[in-house]
Design an enzyme around this catalytic site. Structure first.
Site, short mmCIF file in Angstrom:
data_model
loop_
_atom_site.label_atom_id
_atom_site.label_comp_id
_atom_site.label_asym_id
_atom_site.label_seq_id
_atom_site.Cartn_x
_atom_site.Cartn_y
_atom_site.Cartn_z
N ASN A 71 3.64 -4.70 -10.33
CA ASN A 71 2.55 -4.39 -9.40
C ASN A 71 1.23 -4.84 -10.01
O ASN A 71 1.05 -4.79 -11.24
CB ASN A 71 2.50 -2.87 -9.15
N GLU A 93 -7.72 -11.32 -10.25
CA GLU A 93 -6.37 -10.94 -9.80
C GLU A 93 -5.52 -12.16 -9.53
O GLU A 93 -4.35 -12.22 -9.87
CB GLU A 93 -6.44 -10.11 -8.52
N MET A 130 0.81 -1.23 0.00
CA MET A 130 0.00 0.00 0.00
C MET A 130 0.83 1.28 0.00
O MET A 130 0.31 2.36 0.21
CB MET A 130 -0.94 0.01 1.20
N HIS A 131 2.14 1.16 -0.18
CA HIS A 131 2.96 2.38 -0.28
C HIS A 131 3.29 2.63 -1.74
O HIS A 131 3.43 1.68 -2.51
CB HIS A 131 4.29 2.19 0.47
N ILE A 132 3.48 3.91 -2.08
CA ILE A 132 4.01 4.22 -3.41
C ILE A 132 5.54 4.12 -3.30
O ILE A 132 6.13 4.76 -2.44
CB ILE A 132 3.61 5.65 -3.82
N LEU A 133 6.14 3.30 -4.12
CA LEU A 133 7.59 3.11 -4.03
C LEU A 133 8.28 4.31 -4.67
O LEU A 133 8.01 4.67 -5.81
CB LEU A 133 8.01 1.82 -4.75
N HIS A 153 -2.60 -3.90 -10.18
CA HIS A 153 -3.48 -2.77 -9.86
C HIS A 153 -4.89 -3.10 -10.35
O HIS A 153 -5.06 -3.54 -11.49
CB HIS A 153 -2.96 -1.49 -10.54
C1 GRF Z 1 -5.76 -6.26 -4.28
O1 GRF Z 1 -7.06 -5.82 -4.61
C2 GRF Z 1 -4.77 -5.61 -5.19
O2 GRF Z 1 -5.23 -5.40 -6.50
C3 GRF Z 1 -4.55 -4.29 -4.53
O3 GRF Z 1 -4.54 -4.57 -3.14
C4 GRF Z 1 -5.34 -5.74 -2.93
C5 GRF Z 1 -4.49 -6.74 -2.22
O4 GRF Z 1 -5.29 -7.77 -1.78
N1 GRF Z 1 -3.30 -3.72 -4.93
P1 GRF Z 1 -4.55 -9.01 -1.05
O5 GRF Z 1 -3.81 -8.45 0.16
O6 GRF Z 1 -3.61 -9.63 -2.04
O7 GRF Z 1 -5.69 -9.93 -0.69
#
Ligand code: GRF
Length: 225
Positions: A137, A208, A118-121, A139
């Protein structure tokens, strides 16, 4: 090849990578779907910026070394001595130490995967990591559609406003500009009339978990010696 995965939370994408890396190498009995979800690599380290991230438990269960690298001490040090001539901004020091800490634990990884990091690198991370190791990444949006936070929520609100019937996800290379690196793979995800944000999110996570494995495998195959 050795992979390092960076997480901040639940780690369901990390779990997809763990499961794929533990599948037996391709065998005749393998279905094409399972074939697509096999990752010929070892996850050598999982890094979290949050000590309570459930993904750390997933890594531990899979016997994968973990490292918790928190931002708090860097903020506190900066608060104690905010003079920028003494130390660059806390995030830059944090990111540089993140890269150094990874390289110390995994000397030459072949791939860094941000799976819910959750950080911007900052460039400090990318510069210290060096160009040798690709960083990708995941997204939850199509290229250029919803850069930044709450991408799923923003797409859902556009759907409610009648502006769109789909959103999507992408795996892209990480460059200093947020969510704007070259796209490795992307795929649309439909939004159905009866969807709530929760049912959309569930469909997004499903997609994902496939795309992150395929994206990692594609980059490893492209950079294999
Ligand atoms: C996912 O929705 C991903 O796309 C976003 O953060 C979430 C991570 O979910 N970057 P998890 O921790 O992998 O379950």
């Amino acid at each position: 090849p050795r992979i390092v995965v960076l997480i901040s939370g639940n780690g369901s994408n990390l779990q997809a990578l763990i499961d794929a890396s533990q599948r037996p190498p391709s065998s005749l009995a393998m279905t094409s779907e399972a074939e697509l979800l096999t990752l010929p690599a070892d996850i050598a380290l999982v890094v979290s910026n949050k000590s309570k991230a459930f993904g750390l438990e997933r890594a531990a269960k899979a016997g994968i070394p973990t490292w918790v690298h928190t931002l708090k001490p860097y903020r506190e040090r900066h608060a104690a001595d905010p003079d920028p001539t003494h130390a660059p901004a806390p995030r830059a020091v944090y990111d540089r130490d993140l890269a150094l800490g990874i390289l110390e634990r995994v000397p030459n990884p072949q791939l860094i995967v941000l799976a819910g990091w959750m950080h911007i690198l900052s460039p400090a991370f990318l510069d210290t990591m060096g160009a040798t190791c690709p960083v990708i990444n995941l997204h939850p949006a199509l290229p250029g559609a919803y850069d930044g936070i709450d991408a799923i929520g923003r797409a859902f609100r556009d759907f409610q406003a009648g502006k769109t019937q789909h959103t999507g996800i992408m795996v892209h290379r990480v460059i200093p500009e947020v969510d704007r690196g070259d796209v490795v793979l992307s795929c649309p995800v439909p939004i159905l009339p009866e969807d709530t944000q929760e049912t959309l999110e569930a469909r997004m996570h499903e997609a994902e978990h496939r795309l992150i494995v395929q994206g990692a495998a594609a980059v490893l195959a492209a950079t294999a010696p």
